[in-house]
Motif scaffolding. Structure first.
Motif, PDB file in Angstrom:
ATOM      1  N   ILE A  36       0.846  -1.201   0.000  1.00  0.00           N
ATOM      2  CA  ILE A  36       0.000   0.000   0.000  1.00  0.00           C
ATOM      3  C   ILE A  36       0.881   1.251   0.000  1.00  0.00           C
ATOM      4  O   ILE A  36       0.589   2.239  -0.686  1.00  0.00           O
ATOM      5  N   GLY A  37       1.975   1.225   0.740  1.00  0.00           N
ATOM      6  CA  GLY A  37       2.899   2.368   0.773  1.00  0.00           C
ATOM      7  C   GLY A  37       3.491   2.656  -0.600  1.00  0.00           C
ATOM      8  O   GLY A  37       3.610   3.821  -1.009  1.00  0.00           O
ATOM      9  N   ASP A  64      -8.436  13.689  -2.620  1.00  0.00           N
ATOM     10  CA  ASP A  64      -9.088  13.414  -1.334  1.00  0.00           C
ATOM     11  C   ASP A  64      -8.977  11.931  -0.966  1.00  0.00           C
ATOM     12  O   ASP A  64      -8.696  11.576   0.188  1.00  0.00           O
ATOM     13  N   ALA A  65      -9.200  11.068  -1.949  1.00  0.00           N
ATOM     14  CA  ALA A  65      -9.082   9.621  -1.693  1.00  0.00           C
ATOM     15  C   ALA A  65      -7.654   9.267  -1.314  1.00  0.00           C
ATOM     16  O   ALA A  65      -7.415   8.443  -0.413  1.00  0.00           O
ATOM     17  N   LEU A  66      -6.679   9.891  -1.971  1.00  0.00           N
ATOM     18  CA  LEU A  66      -5.280   9.635  -1.646  1.00  0.00           C
ATOM     19  C   LEU A  66      -4.952  10.136  -0.240  1.00  0.00           C
ATOM     20  O   LEU A  66      -4.229   9.464   0.507  1.00  0.00           O
ATOM     21  N   ALA A  67      -5.486  11.269   0.153  1.00  0.00           N
ATOM     22  CA  ALA A  67      -5.237  11.792   1.510  1.00  0.00           C
ATOM     23  C   ALA A  67      -5.803  10.837   2.563  1.00  0.00           C
ATOM     24  O   ALA A  67      -5.163  10.578   3.601  1.00  0.00           O
ATOM     25  N   ARG A  68      -6.997  10.321   2.303  1.00  0.00           N
ATOM     26  CA  ARG A  68      -7.576   9.337   3.242  1.00  0.00           C
ATOM     27  C   ARG A  68      -6.730   8.065   3.282  1.00  0.00           C
ATOM     28  O   ARG A  68      -6.500   7.488   4.341  1.00  0.00           O
ATOM     29  N   ALA A  69      -6.222   7.633   2.116  1.00  0.00           N
ATOM     30  CA  ALA A  69      -5.377   6.441   2.049  1.00  0.00           C
ATOM     31  C   ALA A  69      -4.087   6.647   2.854  1.00  0.00           C
ATOM     32  O   ALA A  69      -3.635   5.749   3.570  1.00  0.00           O
ATOM     33  N   VAL A  70      -3.491   7.855   2.742  1.00  0.00           N
ATOM     34  CA  VAL A  70      -2.261   8.149   3.497  1.00  0.00           C
ATOM     35  C   VAL A  70      -2.538   8.148   4.997  1.00  0.00           C
ATOM     36  O   VAL A  70      -1.755   7.613   5.788  1.00  0.00           O
ATOM     37  N   GLU A  71      -3.658   8.730   5.392  1.00  0.00           N
ATOM     38  CA  GLU A  71      -4.002   8.758   6.817  1.00  0.00           C
ATOM     39  C   GLU A  71      -4.242   7.335   7.347  1.00  0.00           C
ATOM     40  O   GLU A  71      -3.742   6.966   8.415  1.00  0.00           O
ATOM     41  N   LEU A  72      -4.983   6.530   6.588  1.00  0.00           N
ATOM     42  CA  LEU A  72      -5.240   5.141   7.005  1.00  0.00           C
ATOM     43  C   LEU A  72      -3.957   4.313   7.001  1.00  0.00           C
ATOM     44  O   LEU A  72      -3.772   3.439   7.856  1.00  0.00           O
ATOM     45  N   TYR A  73      -3.067   4.585   6.066  1.00  0.00           N
ATOM     46  CA  TYR A  73      -1.768   3.906   6.010  1.00  0.00           C
ATOM     47  C   TYR A  73      -0.978   4.179   7.288  1.00  0.00           C
ATOM     48  O   TYR A  73      -0.415   3.263   7.897  1.00  0.00           O
ATOM     49  N   GLY A  74      -0.941   5.430   7.729  1.00  0.00           N
ATOM     50  CA  GLY A  74      -0.218   5.783   8.960  1.00  0.00           C
ATOM     51  C   GLY A  74      -0.835   5.121  10.181  1.00  0.00           C
ATOM     52  O   GLY A  74      -0.131   4.625  11.068  1.00  0.00           O
ATOM     53  N   ALA A  78      -5.709  -3.847  12.951  1.00  0.00           N
ATOM     54  CA  ALA A  78      -4.746  -3.334  11.973  1.00  0.00           C
ATOM     55  C   ALA A  78      -5.092  -3.830  10.568  1.00  0.00           C
ATOM     56  O   ALA A  78      -4.989  -3.072   9.595  1.00  0.00           O
ATOM     57  N   GLN A  79      -5.516  -5.083  10.447  1.00  0.00           N
ATOM     58  CA  GLN A  79      -5.896  -5.621   9.135  1.00  0.00           C
ATOM     59  C   GLN A  79      -7.120  -4.892   8.577  1.00  0.00           C
ATOM     60  O   GLN A  79      -7.189  -4.633   7.368  1.00  0.00           O
ATOM     61  N   ALA A  80      -8.077  -4.557   9.440  1.00  0.00           N
ATOM     62  CA  ALA A  80      -9.261  -3.817   8.982  1.00  0.00           C
ATOM     63  C   ALA A  80      -8.860  -2.429   8.477  1.00  0.00           C
ATOM     64  O   ALA A  80      -9.360  -1.962   7.439  1.00  0.00           O
ATOM     65  N   THR A  81      -7.926  -1.791   9.174  1.00  0.00           N
ATOM     66  CA  THR A  81      -7.454  -0.474   8.740  1.00  0.00           C
ATOM     67  C   THR A  81      -6.699  -0.592   7.417  1.00  0.00           C
ATOM     68  O   THR A  81      -6.831   0.265   6.533  1.00  0.00           O
ATOM     69  N   LEU A  82      -5.916  -1.670   7.273  1.00  0.00           N
ATOM     70  CA  LEU A  82      -5.208  -1.900   6.004  1.00  0.00           C
ATOM     71  C   LEU A  82      -6.198  -2.096   4.849  1.00  0.00           C
ATOM     72  O   LEU A  82      -5.963  -1.604   3.741  1.00  0.00           O
ATOM     73  N   THR A  83      -7.272  -2.805   5.115  1.00  0.00           N
ATOM     74  CA  THR A  83      -8.288  -3.025   4.079  1.00  0.00           C
ATOM     75  C   THR A  83      -8.900  -1.697   3.648  1.00  0.00           C
ATOM     76  O   THR A  83      -9.098  -1.445   2.441  1.00  0.00           O
ATOM     77  N   ALA A 134      -7.423   1.245   3.922  1.00  0.00           N
ATOM     78  CA  ALA A 134      -6.370   2.001   3.231  1.00  0.00           C
ATOM     79  C   ALA A 134      -6.219   1.514   1.793  1.00  0.00           C
ATOM     80  O   ALA A 134      -6.068   2.324   0.868  1.00  0.00           O
ATOM     81  N   ARG A 135      -6.292   0.195   1.594  1.00  0.00           N
ATOM     82  CA  ARG A 135      -6.194  -0.367   0.243  1.00  0.00           C
ATOM     83  C   ARG A 135      -7.370   0.117  -0.613  1.00  0.00           C
ATOM     84  O   ARG A 135      -7.186   0.490  -1.786  1.00  0.00           O
ATOM     85  N   ALA A 136      -8.580   0.131  -0.042  1.00  0.00           N
ATOM     86  CA  ALA A 136      -9.764   0.568  -0.796  1.00  0.00           C
ATOM     87  C   ALA A 136      -9.624   2.042  -1.193  1.00  0.00           C
ATOM     88  O   ALA A 136      -9.934   2.411  -2.348  1.00  0.00           O
ATOM     89  N   GLU A 137      -9.150   2.894  -0.275  1.00  0.00           N
ATOM     90  CA  GLU A 137      -8.982   4.317  -0.596  1.00  0.00           C
ATOM     91  C   GLU A 137      -7.878   4.515  -1.632  1.00  0.00           C
ATOM     92  O   GLU A 137      -7.991   5.380  -2.525  1.00  0.00           O
ATOM     93  N   ALA A 138      -6.787   3.743  -1.539  1.00  0.00           N
ATOM     94  CA  ALA A 138      -5.700   3.857  -2.521  1.00  0.00           C
ATOM     95  C   ALA A 138      -6.188   3.406  -3.901  1.00  0.00           C
ATOM     96  O   ALA A 138      -5.852   4.042  -4.920  1.00  0.00           O
ATOM     97  N   ASP A 139      -6.977   2.348  -3.955  1.00  0.00           N
ATOM     98  CA  ASP A 139      -7.529   1.886  -5.241  1.00  0.00           C
ATOM     99  C   ASP A 139      -8.486   2.925  -5.812  1.00  0.00           C
ATOM    100  O   ASP A 139      -8.503   3.180  -7.033  1.00  0.00           O
TER     101      ASP A 139
END
Length: 188
Positions: free
Chosen positions: A120-121, A142-152, A170-175, A177-182
């Protein structure tokens, strides 16, 4: 010579003297009672008579019964302890094995989550270049900003993931973050 053989005043003589001396000694022993140590040699305990119930060997029989009772109590207690401790030992061994296997599974799952975080990083870093381009859509940024925040947040949660519930969080947060990055990739 006859005067020498005659007892004097205050002395006991004659054929009754030994019997009278023995009688006085018995009366003196009886008057002192059984707990008196004087004359202990004369009042020595009578020997026990083996095979005669109720004879002088009663103490030996009581000791034998007491020893048999103690042996039975220890035998029953040992059997009960064995019956209780054996299942507890088996349960302890199984619990330790399950805990060890659970720890191994947790370590494997943590490594997989760490790999997902790295992936994801890398995706976020690639998208950051696209988001900085002029004319990039704001929905993608905006989606990328949410992905960066969820990644952190996922990174912080993974650092503390030493139990299954923490890892699942942590896995739920990763999921997410992956959805926001996609989503950001599709919009950018």
């Amino acid at each position: 010579s006859r005067a020498a053989a005659q007892p004097g005043p205050g002395t006991i003589g004659g054929p009754l003297a030994p019997a009278l001396t023995e009688g006085v000694a018995r009366i003196a022993r009886a008057a002192r009672g059984p707990g008196d140590d004087r004359g202990a040699a004369a009042a020595a305990p009578a020997p026990s008579l083996p095979g005669v119930p109720g004879a002088f060997g009663v103490g030996d029989a009581v000791d034998d019964v007491s020893n048999a009772f103690q042996l039975a109590v220890f035998g029953v207690g040992g059997t009960i302890a064995l019956l209780v401790l054996t299942p507890l030992a088996i349960y302890g061994v199984r619990a330790r094995r399950a805990r060890r296997e659970g720890e191994e599974d947790l370590a494997i799952d943590c490594a997989a989550a760490r790999d997902e975080l790295i992936a994801i990083g890398e995706l976020v870093r690639e998208l950051d270049i696209d988001a900085e381009m002029p004319g990039a859509p704001s929905a993608g940024r905006d989606a990328l900003a949410r992905a960066v925040e969820l990644y952190g947040r996922a990174d912080r949660e993974l650092a503390k993931a030493n139990t299954r519930p923490r890892l699942e969080r942590a896995q739920a947060t990763l999921t997410q973050a992956r959805a926001e990055a996609d989503l950001a990739r599709s919009r950018l």
